[in-house]
Write an enzyme that holds these catalytic residues in place. Structure first.
Site, PDB file in Angstrom:
ATOM      1  CG  ASP A 205      -1.943   1.028   1.282  1.00 55.33           C
ATOM      2  OD1 ASP A 205      -2.790   1.006   0.385  1.00 55.33           O
ATOM      3  OD2 ASP A 205      -1.930   1.874   2.198  1.00 55.33           O
ATOM      4  CD  GLU A 247      -2.170   2.764  -3.590  1.00 53.35           C
ATOM      5  OE1 GLU A 247      -3.210   3.373  -3.862  1.00 53.35           O
ATOM      6  OE2 GLU A 247      -1.738   2.660  -2.432  1.00 53.35           O
TER       7      GLU A 247
HETATM    8  C1  NOJ Z   1      -4.376   3.179  -0.547  1.00 52.62           C
HETATM    9  C2  NOJ Z   1      -5.564   2.298  -0.519  1.00 52.62           C
HETATM   10  O1  NOJ Z   1      -5.802   1.804  -1.816  1.00 52.62           O
HETATM   11  C3  NOJ Z   1      -6.717   3.115  -0.005  1.00 52.62           C
HETATM   12  O2  NOJ Z   1      -7.924   2.427  -0.106  1.00 52.62           O
HETATM   13  C4  NOJ Z   1      -6.419   3.538   1.416  1.00 52.62           C
HETATM   14  O3  NOJ Z   1      -7.440   4.393   1.888  1.00 52.62           O
HETATM   15  C5  NOJ Z   1      -5.086   4.278   1.492  1.00 52.62           C
HETATM   16  N1  NOJ Z   1      -4.037   3.590   0.787  1.00 52.62           N
HETATM   17  C6  NOJ Z   1      -4.649   4.442   2.913  1.00 52.62           C
HETATM   18  O4  NOJ Z   1      -4.241   3.184   3.402  1.00 52.62           O
END
Ligand code: NOJ
Length: 550
Positions: A205, A247
């Protein structure tokens, strides 16, 4: 790299399916999906052919960010089941040839995590330095908050610690201080724990936020990428086939920096956000050129690494990398109502909602996405054309329960009230759009998607090959080829709502063997191929005397 390597470097030819346990299938009638429910649907996932399931966070959390606000990295949210239930899912999936990966959220914890509870008590706490603190509120760039609807700043004053703490996301998600070696050790131990439980890796993440030294003393992280290198090599020692899928919503050159110089050095796969955003601009304009430009902008990457392509994910469809004018075009085409838009940068819609359920266009998009040089990632429900439920607040609009059948609550739960409301009305509501119905219709989107997934798996050229765009006269057409081990796959897509012609000059002759139908084409030098509105074709070239897979 040889064909044999496709099973070692498995992620390059995988089909990934993202789901949230709590919205997949409820086995105990409490209104929320659970691990036992997911276990009952492993055969469904195996049937559609996905080879890797990505589980959104299943850890205990405060549920203020759908599980991304973790209170225990080692636990399983009791609403979803037990550790044992999770292991059964992983075991069942493996038996069907499906690997399981899960979200790893190392950038922040919940403010209710025991580390933060202790950290707040002051500088004497052994956990104080697990987070990023400042005595005075640091300067900030305007507009630098991720969720501008709820936060005004990346710093919040904690009255117990009497200091400010950093949070790049919500104020209830304090950022971990990853410059602290103890924090790094803890995070590695968490990763090691889950690999030991049978996970095959992680969707990492918020990677750019993780490695940035915001709020830390100058030089606190001399090499931000070291964290990823350490994590990657640690994971490799624990489980040689494990992956990190990151990500990274950054321009292509910066995103590619997260692969490292060689394979297996940092991230193995990176989501291609710029390609995703360009895809929507191209769709809005019925002009393939923005997409072609985004593909062209992808820099070369190490052979074992891979771009991950997606049509939609669980967040808003972020269009932050488009210009204001381009974003306005996409908004006008796919989400004109302000209620469909979010944070001024994105749309809280699923694809069928945006395309008004036009199946020709849906198929075009998935055919295109699966043909791009990379690994396709599906979000649950895409295989049946599930739409968003705008009655659900914010980003959760795209996270409604899975539509299994036309039974009450879509067969998702026997509870009177599902935890999250289903889309019940209209042409895309669950009585119309559901798995049970589409399984019975040979020409349904679901059955077509199964064929697409199978074809993609049978075409490792797409994941492994060298790709190039084929020049076109008609801007609505995107045609590209991928070459690998003497084999060539050609994909042709018409983004327009009118018939078009594609120019296929491959510098080779032979038969273009249709991969989805029976319309083969003779190729001698150049071919002008007729395409229907939103037409999409995949071919494999059979050179004279060449044997190709049926
Ligand atoms: C990215 C995630 O995809 C999202 O859903 C989340 O709110 C944020 N990171 C914070 O963890």
């Amino acid at each position: 790299m040889r064909r044999k390597a496709t099973s070692d470097v498995w992620w390059k030819n995988a089909v990934v399916y993202c789901l949230d346990v709590e919205t997949f299938l409820d086995s105990d009638g409490d209104g929320w999906g659970d691990l036992v429910g997911l276990g009952e649907r492993i055969d469904y996932l195996a049937g559609i052919g996905v080879t890797c399931v990505w589980l959104m966070p299943f850890y205990p959390s405060c549920q203020r960010d759908d599980g991304y606000d973790i209170t225990d990295y080692y636990g399983v949210d009791p609403r979803l089941g037990t550790h044992g239930d999770l292991i059964e899912v992983i075991r069942g999936a493996r038996d069907r040839g499906i690997r399981v990966i899960a979200d790893l959220v190392p950038n922040h914890t919940s403010d209710r995590h025991p580390w933060f509870r202790s950290a707040r008590t002051g500088r004497d706490s052994p956990y104080h330095d697990f987070y990023v603190w400042a005595d005075e509120k640091p300067e900030e760039k305007p507009g630098d908050v991720v969720f501008p609807d709820q936060e005004r700043s990346n710093w919040t004053y904690d009255s117990m610690a009497r200091r400010w703490y950093l949070h790049r996301f919500y104020s209830h998600q304090p950022d971990l201080n990853v410059a602290n070696p103890q924090v790094r050790d803890e995070l590695a131990q968490v990763a090691g724990f889950w690999l030991e439980q049978g996970l095959s890796g992680f969707r990492l993440d918020a990677v750019p936020f993780l490695v940035e030294p915001t709020g830390m003393p100058r030089g606190a992280i001399p090499d931000p990428h070291e964290l990823l290198r350490d994590m990657r090599s640690f994971m490799g020692r624990r489980n040689g086939e494990s992956i990190l899928l990151g990500e990274v919503n950054l321009p292509p050159d910066q995103a590619a920096g997260f692969f490292g110089e060689r394979g297996g050095e940092q991230l193995d796969m990176v989501f291609s956000f710029p390609v995703n955003q360009a895809l929507y601009l191209a769709l809005a304009r019925a002009d393939a050129r923005p997409l072609a430009a985004a593909l062209d902008a992808l820099p070369p990457i190490p052979e074992e690494c891979q771009w991950a392509h997606f049509a939609r994910n669980h967040d808003e469809l972020s269009l932050d990398k488009l210009s204001d004018a381009e974003r306005a075009e996409v908004f006008a085409a796919f989400g004109p109502d302000p209620d469909m838009q979010l944070y001024g940068r994105g749309l809280r819609r699923r694809l069928p909602g945006m395309l008004a359920g036009d199946e020709r266009r849906l198929r075009l998009v998935y055919s295109l996405m699966f043909s791009l040089p990379g690994t396709p990632v599906l979000f649950y429900g895409e295989e049946i054309g599930m739409a968003e439920n705008l009655a659900i607040e914010g980003r959760y609009a795209v996270r409604a329960p899975m539509q299994w059948s036309d039974e009450p609550n879509a067969g998702f739960t026997t509870a009177a009230e599902p935890g999250r409301p289903l889309l019940a009305d209209g042409p895309l509501g669950y009585p119309e759009v559901n798995v049970a119905r589409q399984r019975r219709e040979p020409e349904s989107l679901l059955n077509w998607m199964e064929r697409l997934i199978r074809r993609r798996r049978e075409c490792p050229e797409v994941g492994w090959g060298e790709w190039s765009l084929l020049e076109q006269d008609d801007p609505a057409v995107l045609a590209h080829r991928v070459d690998w081990e003497g084999s060539t796959v050609v994909a042709v897509h018409n983004l327009g709502d009118r018939a078009a012609r594609a120019r296929l000059a491959l510098g080779a002759s032979g038969v273009l063997v249709d991969q989805f139908g029976a319309q083969d084409a003779e190729l001698e030098g150049e071919l002008s191929l007729a395409l229907e509105p939103y037409g999409h074709r995949w071919f494999r070239l059979r050179r004279p005397g060449q044997r190709i897979a049926p």
